[in-house]
Motif scaffolding. Structure first.
Motif, mmCIF file in Angstrom:
data_model
loop_
_atom_site.group_PDB
_atom_site.id
_atom_site.type_symbol
_atom_site.label_atom_id
_atom_site.label_comp_id
_atom_site.label_asym_id
_atom_site.label_seq_id
_atom_site.Cartn_x
_atom_site.Cartn_y
_atom_site.Cartn_z
ATOM 1 N N GLY A 144 0.796 -1.221 0.000
ATOM 2 C CA GLY A 144 0.000 0.000 0.000
ATOM 3 C C GLY A 144 0.827 1.269 0.000
ATOM 4 N N GLY A 145 1.989 1.231 -0.606
ATOM 5 C CA GLY A 145 2.825 2.419 -0.688
ATOM 6 C C GLY A 145 3.703 2.645 0.523
ATOM 7 N N GLY A 146 3.569 1.815 1.530
ATOM 8 C CA GLY A 146 4.404 1.946 2.717
ATOM 9 C C GLY A 146 5.361 0.783 2.870
ATOM 10 N N THR A 147 6.424 0.990 3.622
ATOM 11 C CA THR A 147 7.403 -0.062 3.892
ATOM 12 C C THR A 147 7.503 -0.265 5.390
ATOM 13 O OG1 THR A 147 8.669 0.426 1.891
ATOM 14 C CG2 THR A 147 9.786 -0.814 3.607
ATOM 15 N N TYR A 148 7.421 -1.511 5.784
ATOM 16 C CA TYR A 148 7.400 -1.866 7.195
ATOM 17 C C TYR A 148 8.554 -2.815 7.485
ATOM 18 C CZ TYR A 148 2.746 -0.001 6.507
ATOM 19 O OH TYR A 148 1.694 0.824 6.173
ATOM 20 N N TRP A 149 9.150 -2.645 8.686
ATOM 21 C CA TRP A 149 10.338 -3.404 9.048
ATOM 22 C C TRP A 149 10.088 -4.257 10.281
ATOM 23 C CZ3 TRP A 149 15.054 -3.163 6.448
ATOM 24 C CH2 TRP A 149 15.151 -2.193 5.448
ATOM 25 N N GLY A 150 10.787 -5.393 10.294
ATOM 26 C CA GLY A 150 10.801 -6.190 11.498
ATOM 27 C C GLY A 150 11.944 -5.766 12.402
#
Length: 115
Positions: free
Chosen positions: A100-106
């Motif tokens: 959705g256009g975002g980047t998420y990190w663990g």
């Protein structure tokens, strides 16, 4: 809220293997891409392997033939199979998920290659 969780790290002897897993939860829609990065002490974070929704993939040159990325059976899951590990592969391995256009990190998982 998208959450990303890595697992599978640990201590392994040179020449050994590990399988890292990354799973994203809270995803609405389709994941565009999932990427493995690593960061060794004193070094910049570097891309290790990447795959997208079309199952295209790429792997860093220095790990080709040793590391393989694949989508897991469960949706929004990616595996990184690492073989013939070397001490230079020691690092924290992070997974990022683009959706959705975002980047998420663990939070990362530690891989230590040592005898």
């Amino acid at each position: 809220q998208v959450q990303v969780k890595e697992s599978g790290g640990g201590l392994v002897q040179p020449g050994g293997s590990l399988r890292l897993s990354c799973e994203a939860s809270g995803v609405i829609g389709s994941v565009d891409a999932m990427t493995w990065f690593r960061q060794a002490p004193g070094n910049k974070r570097e891309l290790v392997a990447w795959t997208n929704r079309d199952e295209a993939s790429l792997v860093k040159d220095s790990v080709k033939g040793r590391f393989f990325i694949s989508r897991g059976v469960a949706e929004n899951k990616v595996l990184l199979r690492m073989g013939r590990l070397e001490p230079v592969d020691t690092a924290i391995y992070y997974c990022s998920v683009t959706v959705g256009g975002g980047t998420y990190w663990g939070q990362g998982t530690q891989v230590t290659v040592s005898s």
